[in-house]
Design a protein around this motif. Structure first.
Motif, PDB file in Angstrom:
ATOM      1  N   ARG A  51       1.899   6.365   3.075  1.00  0.00           N
ATOM      2  CA  ARG A  51       0.621   6.501   2.372  1.00  0.00           C
ATOM      3  C   ARG A  51       0.379   7.946   1.914  1.00  0.00           C
ATOM      4  NH1 ARG A  51      -2.172   2.037   1.885  1.00  0.00           N
ATOM      5  NH2 ARG A  51      -1.748   0.315   3.295  1.00  0.00           N
ATOM      6  N   ASP A  52       0.768   8.916   2.738  1.00  0.00           N
ATOM      7  CA  ASP A  52       0.653  10.326   2.337  1.00  0.00           C
ATOM      8  C   ASP A  52       1.505  10.610   1.108  1.00  0.00           C
ATOM      9  OD1 ASP A  52      -1.086  10.893   4.424  1.00  0.00           O
ATOM     10  OD2 ASP A  52       0.426  11.898   5.667  1.00  0.00           O
ATOM     11  N   ASN A  53       2.719  10.085   1.095  1.00  0.00           N
ATOM     12  CA  ASN A  53       3.615  10.298  -0.040  1.00  0.00           C
ATOM     13  C   ASN A  53       3.109   9.593  -1.297  1.00  0.00           C
ATOM     14  OD1 ASN A  53       6.165  11.920   0.493  1.00  0.00           O
ATOM     15  ND2 ASN A  53       5.959  10.693   2.350  1.00  0.00           N
ATOM     16  N   LYS A  59      -1.147  10.110  -6.928  1.00  0.00           N
ATOM     17  CA  LYS A  59      -2.540  10.573  -7.013  1.00  0.00           C
ATOM     18  C   LYS A  59      -3.551   9.474  -6.692  1.00  0.00           C
ATOM     19  CE  LYS A  59      -0.943  14.508  -8.558  1.00  0.00           C
ATOM     20  NZ  LYS A  59       0.033  14.998  -7.612  1.00  0.00           N
ATOM     21  N   VAL A  60      -3.181   8.611  -5.744  1.00  0.00           N
ATOM     22  CA  VAL A  60      -4.083   7.551  -5.291  1.00  0.00           C
ATOM     23  C   VAL A  60      -4.406   7.841  -3.820  1.00  0.00           C
ATOM     24  CG1 VAL A  60      -4.421   5.073  -4.926  1.00  0.00           C
ATOM     25  CG2 VAL A  60      -3.011   5.871  -6.842  1.00  0.00           C
ATOM     26  N   PRO A  61      -5.625   8.293  -3.523  1.00  0.00           N
ATOM     27  CA  PRO A  61      -5.984   8.588  -2.134  1.00  0.00           C
ATOM     28  C   PRO A  61      -5.772   7.372  -1.231  1.00  0.00           C
ATOM     29  CG  PRO A  61      -7.704   9.334  -3.642  1.00  0.00           C
ATOM     30  CD  PRO A  61      -6.738   8.509  -4.443  1.00  0.00           C
ATOM     31  N   GLU A  62      -5.455   7.656   0.026  1.00  0.00           N
ATOM     32  CA  GLU A  62      -5.143   6.584   0.982  1.00  0.00           C
ATOM     33  C   GLU A  62      -6.211   5.494   1.017  1.00  0.00           C
ATOM     34  OE1 GLU A  62      -3.722   7.733   4.898  1.00  0.00           O
ATOM     35  OE2 GLU A  62      -3.208   9.702   4.084  1.00  0.00           O
ATOM     36  N   GLU A  63      -7.467   5.889   0.979  1.00  0.00           N
ATOM     37  CA  GLU A  63      -8.543   4.901   1.101  1.00  0.00           C
ATOM     38  C   GLU A  63      -8.668   3.989  -0.119  1.00  0.00           C
ATOM     39  OE1 GLU A  63     -10.444   8.835  -0.210  1.00  0.00           O
ATOM     40  OE2 GLU A  63      -8.930   8.218   1.240  1.00  0.00           O
ATOM     41  N   TRP A  64      -7.989   4.333  -1.205  1.00  0.00           N
ATOM     42  CA  TRP A  64      -8.028   3.524  -2.428  1.00  0.00           C
ATOM     43  C   TRP A  64      -6.713   2.793  -2.700  1.00  0.00           C
ATOM     44  CZ3 TRP A  64     -12.593   2.456  -4.253  1.00  0.00           C
ATOM     45  CH2 TRP A  64     -13.636   3.346  -4.048  1.00  0.00           C
TER      46      TRP A  64
END
Length: 117
Positions: A51-53, A59-64
């Protein structure tokens, strides 16, 4: 009779590059060469690493992030490990901001200008 080398033949398998393909916004990307990164699947917090990668590269934050494979939503270490160990590793990434915000969000962290009529 000649037999084609199979997956069990070390000479054959060493020449095959396993690539994780990720689909985002309808485009498929050859994203991670798993043959060059064999320890990735052994990562203690594989889900967090992935998810970090994804956040960094797409450019998609983890929460999205909504990540899917052929079986459905991928959410756990075991899910990501199953994908990475599969014969043809493939993920589809959806940016939930695009679903919620619709056409006003451009998918790259910006907002589209539009006329309210």
């Amino acid at each position: 009779m000649f037999e084609a080398p199979g997956e069990d033949d070390p000479a054959w398998s060493s020449r095959i590059s396993r690539m994780l393909v990720i689909e985002y916004c309808g485009v498929q990307y050859d994203w991670i060469n798993l043959s060059s990164n064999p320890d990735l699947v052994k990562a203690w917090e594989l889900e967090k690493v992935m998810r970090d990668n994804i956040a960094h590269h797409f450019k998609v934050p983890e929460e999205w992030q909504a990540v899917f494979d052929q079986f459905g939503l991928v959410t756990t270490n075991a899910d990501f490990r199953r994908v990475l160990e599969s014969r043809n590793p493939y993920l589809r990434l959806d940016d939930l901001r695009m679903s919620i915000l619709g056409s006003a969000y451009d998918g790259q962290g910006g907002w589209l200008a539009y006329d309210k009529q």
